[in-house]
Structures are given as structure tokens and as C-alpha cells.
Design a protein around this motif. Structure first.
Motif, PDB file in Angstrom:
ATOM      1  N   GLU A   1     -24.805  -5.484  16.421  1.00  0.00           N
ATOM      2  CA  GLU A   1     -25.173  -5.629  17.829  1.00  0.00           C
ATOM      3  C   GLU A   1     -26.087  -4.481  18.240  1.00  0.00           C
ATOM      4  O   GLU A   1     -25.846  -3.326  17.926  1.00  0.00           O
TER       5      GLU A   1
ATOM      6  N   GLU B   1     -29.820 -13.769  18.470  1.00  0.00           N
ATOM      7  CA  GLU B   1     -29.358 -14.212  19.791  1.00  0.00           C
ATOM      8  C   GLU B   1     -30.412 -15.093  20.456  1.00  0.00           C
ATOM      9  O   GLU B   1     -30.090 -16.101  21.074  1.00  0.00           O
TER      10      GLU B   1
ATOM     11  N   SER C   1     -27.958 -19.985  27.290  1.00  0.00           N
ATOM     12  CA  SER C   1     -26.674 -19.835  27.961  1.00  0.00           C
ATOM     13  C   SER C   1     -26.801 -18.603  28.854  1.00  0.00           C
ATOM     14  O   SER C   1     -27.793 -17.874  28.777  1.00  0.00           O
ATOM     15  N   ARG C   2     -25.811 -18.362  29.687  1.00  0.00           N
ATOM     16  CA  ARG C   2     -25.860 -17.141  30.504  1.00  0.00           C
ATOM     17  C   ARG C   2     -25.927 -15.904  29.604  1.00  0.00           C
ATOM     18  O   ARG C   2     -26.556 -14.919  29.954  1.00  0.00           O
ATOM     19  N   LYS C   3     -25.291 -15.986  28.448  1.00  0.00           N
ATOM     20  CA  LYS C   3     -25.268 -14.853  27.520  1.00  0.00           C
ATOM     21  C   LYS C   3     -26.633 -14.625  26.862  1.00  0.00           C
ATOM     22  O   LYS C   3     -27.040 -13.494  26.638  1.00  0.00           O
ATOM     23  N   THR C   4     -27.354 -15.698  26.538  1.00  0.00           N
ATOM     24  CA  THR C   4     -28.645 -15.564  25.849  1.00  0.00           C
ATOM     25  C   THR C   4     -29.833 -15.555  26.800  1.00  0.00           C
ATOM     26  O   THR C   4     -30.964 -15.334  26.369  1.00  0.00           O
ATOM     27  N   HIS C   5     -29.588 -15.779  28.070  1.00  0.00           N
ATOM     28  CA  HIS C   5     -30.644 -15.867  29.086  1.00  0.00           C
ATOM     29  C   HIS C   5     -31.639 -14.710  28.986  1.00  0.00           C
ATOM     30  O   HIS C   5     -32.853 -14.905  29.040  1.00  0.00           O
ATOM     31  N   LYS C   6     -31.159 -13.500  28.814  1.00  0.00           N
ATOM     32  CA  LYS C   6     -32.014 -12.308  28.829  1.00  0.00           C
ATOM     33  C   LYS C   6     -32.985 -12.241  27.659  1.00  0.00           C
ATOM     34  O   LYS C   6     -33.943 -11.477  27.693  1.00  0.00           O
TER      35      LYS C   6
END
Length: 122
Positions: A49, A58, A64-69
Motif C-alpha cells: 500500500e 487500485e 467505487s468510493r474507494k477507487t474514486h481518487k
């Protein structure tokens, strides 16, 4: 490398773009891509990570909200628009066929892709 990788991913870098390295015609060397390199790093235990390899892996996942960035700006803007649509669904009567969670988890990942480009202005 992490900050540069994130900058490139958010700027729309193609994780499937093959290297331009040329080899002799008889050599069969697979074309390297950021994703193939990240997968190789992960297989060798080098995609912890926070590493550039981790970020590319990623970014290769569905939205998803997690991969949005990790998505380019046009795709992130589309996600925000679609989340607003989903919020509108929440205000409809409870017997409306699409719940917000279904919208966000199952529909949006198909509508928000790394290569999304908004339609041209009319």
C-alpha cells in the motif's frame, strides 16, 4: 514515485498503454504496460500500500468510493453527477425499484470508467 503515479492516474494516464520499446523482429517480448508491471511487482511482493504499483492496481479496479481518487477528473465528475442521481432515487417512494446502494454498487461501476469523456457541448 507514489505522488507522480497518482498525478498521472488522475490526469488520465492509460494503464493499458504499451511501451514503445522495440525489439528485434524475431524476439517475442511482451509489450509492457503500467498494469502489467504493477501486476508483476505485486507477484514479487513489491506492491505494498502506498507504492506506485499499488496505485496502478487500485486504478485498474472498477469505480467505487474507494477507487474514486484514482480516476481522471472527467470520470470523477461523472461519478459525482451519478451520485446525485442516486440521492434523488433515495427521495422516491420506498417501492421504487432501484435502491441507492444498488445504484452505487452495481450500476455506477459500469457507468464510470477511466476513459470516460463527457459528450461534446451542443
Amino acid at each position: 514515485y507514489r505522488n507522480r503515479a497518482l498525478e498521472l492516474l488522475r490526469g488520465g494516464a492509460d494503464i493499458h498503454a504499451a511501451s514503445s520499446f522495440r525489439t528485434h523482429a524475431r524476439c517475442r517480448v511482451p509489450r509492457l504496460t503500467p498494469l502489467s508491471l504493477a501486476k508483476a511487482a505485486a507477484a514479487a511482493g513489491g506492491a505494498a500500500e502506498g507504492t506506485a504499483a499499488f496505485l496502478v492496481l487500485e486504478a485498474a479496479k472498477p469505480w467505487s468510493r474507494k477507487t474514486h481518487k484514482y480516476f481522471p477528473e472527467p470520470a470523477r465528475a461523472r461519478a459525482v453527477e451519478l451520485l446525485r442521481v442516486g440521492q434523488w432515487f433515495k427521495r422516491l417512494p420506498s417501492d421504487f425499484p432501484i435502491q441507492f446502494e444498488v445504484w452505487e454498487t452495481f450500476v455506477m461501476p459500469h457507468m464510470v470508467t477511466r476513459d470516460y469523456q463527457p459528450p461534446p457541448a451542443a
